[in-house]
Design an enzyme around this catalytic site. Structure first.
Site, PDB file in Angstrom:
ATOM      1  N   GLU A 266      46.583  31.910  51.818  1.00 14.52           N
ATOM      2  CA  GLU A 266      47.349  31.880  52.832  1.00 14.52           C
ATOM      3  C   GLU A 266      47.974  30.427  53.345  1.00 14.52           C
ATOM      4  O   GLU A 266      47.251  29.628  53.382  1.00 14.52           O
ATOM      5  CB  GLU A 266      46.158  32.285  54.015  1.00 14.52           C
TER       6      GLU A 266
ATOM      7  N   ARG B 141      52.412  26.286  60.488  1.00 20.67           N
ATOM      8  CA  ARG B 141      51.865  25.265  61.406  1.00 20.67           C
ATOM      9  C   ARG B 141      53.013  24.047  61.236  1.00 20.67           C
ATOM     10  O   ARG B 141      52.738  23.182  61.909  1.00 20.67           O
ATOM     11  CB  ARG B 141      50.699  25.012  61.583  1.00 20.67           C
TER      12      ARG B 141
ATOM     13  N   THR C 112      49.465  32.507  60.792  1.00 25.26           N
ATOM     14  CA  THR C 112      49.979  32.041  62.278  1.00 25.26           C
ATOM     15  C   THR C 112      51.025  32.838  62.771  1.00 25.26           C
ATOM     16  O   THR C 112      52.098  32.138  63.247  1.00 25.26           O
ATOM     17  CB  THR C 112      50.021  30.412  62.212  1.00 25.26           C
TER      18      THR C 112
ATOM     19  N   LYS D 148      40.595  39.857  61.392  1.00 21.68           N
ATOM     20  CA  LYS D 148      40.222  38.669  61.048  1.00 21.68           C
ATOM     21  C   LYS D 148      39.706  38.297  62.592  1.00 21.68           C
ATOM     22  O   LYS D 148      40.105  38.202  63.766  1.00 21.68           O
ATOM     23  CB  LYS D 148      41.334  37.720  61.128  1.00 21.68           C
TER      24      LYS D 148
END
Length: 204
Positions: free
Chosen positions: A41, A45, A69, A129
């Site tokens: 993943e 960011r 994100t 998650k």
């Protein structure tokens, strides 16, 4: 649509890549792939995240590379534009879940409490998650909600470490754990790619 866990193909570690450049992202991914991982993943960011995700897919085409994100329709569109293989969110809202409903790839929505779990399930997500896991009750929370949400399985991230990852993986409702400990900032800055490979080997 293929489930998130089936896309992971038995891999119980979701390694998280934070990249400050395309090349850095590729080197981290190569180090992880060298350890036998086939699923990573890239968190969106940094300014280089999208370019790094695209570069990783080009350099290591056999690797499944997703985007994390994702917090709104704009970041979702950006991730899909670079052919992310899956989508991970840190949280949920009705607006975000509505946008995710049209995503053509597996999605792992982020939850932190029972209300989030119920909301995500109402949108059809039975794989979620828990984030941040260590601040949201951790393994004890997941054990407690197991009987209430017996159809939900989790990939906890946030505060997972070599010392506690097995506490999570021992639970029947956990299919994997995610974390950044396998690619520490110091190793990345020092270009110590072997340390990342070694940490991933130890983790799996």
């Amino acid at each position: 649509m293929q489930s998130f866990s089936s896309l992971m193909a038995g891999q119980q570690l979701l390694p998280i890549i934070t990249a400050n450049s395309e090349q850095q992202g590729v080197q981290i991914a190569k180090a992880m792939h060298q350890a036998g991982l086939n699923f990573v993943e890239v968190v969106l960011r940094t300014d280089a995240s999208l370019a790094a995700l695209s570069a990783i897919k080009n350099e290591i085409p056999e690797l499944k590379v997703g985007a994390g994100t994702i917090t709104n329709e704009r970041t979702l569109t950006q991730a899909l534009s670079v052919n992310a293989d899956f989508i991970v969110t840190p949280a949920v809202s009705e607006k975000l879940l509505t946008a995710l409903a049209s995503a053509p790839v597996p999605v792992l929505p982020g939850v932190s409490n029972t209300g989030d779990i119920l909301l995500a399930r109402e949108f059809g997500y039975t794989e979620q998650k828990l984030f941040p896991a260590s601040l949201s009750g951790g393994a004890k929370f997941l054990a407690a909600v197991g009987s209430v949400f017996s159809d939900i399985s989790f990939c906890p991230t946030g505060g997972i470490s070599p010392e506690n990852k097995q506490d999570y993986l021992a639970l029947n409702n956990v299919f994997a754990v995610g974390g950044t400990w396998v690619a520490k900032n110091d190793w990345v800055e020092q270009q110590n790619w072997q340390a990342i490979t070694d940490a991933c080997v130890a983790a799996i």
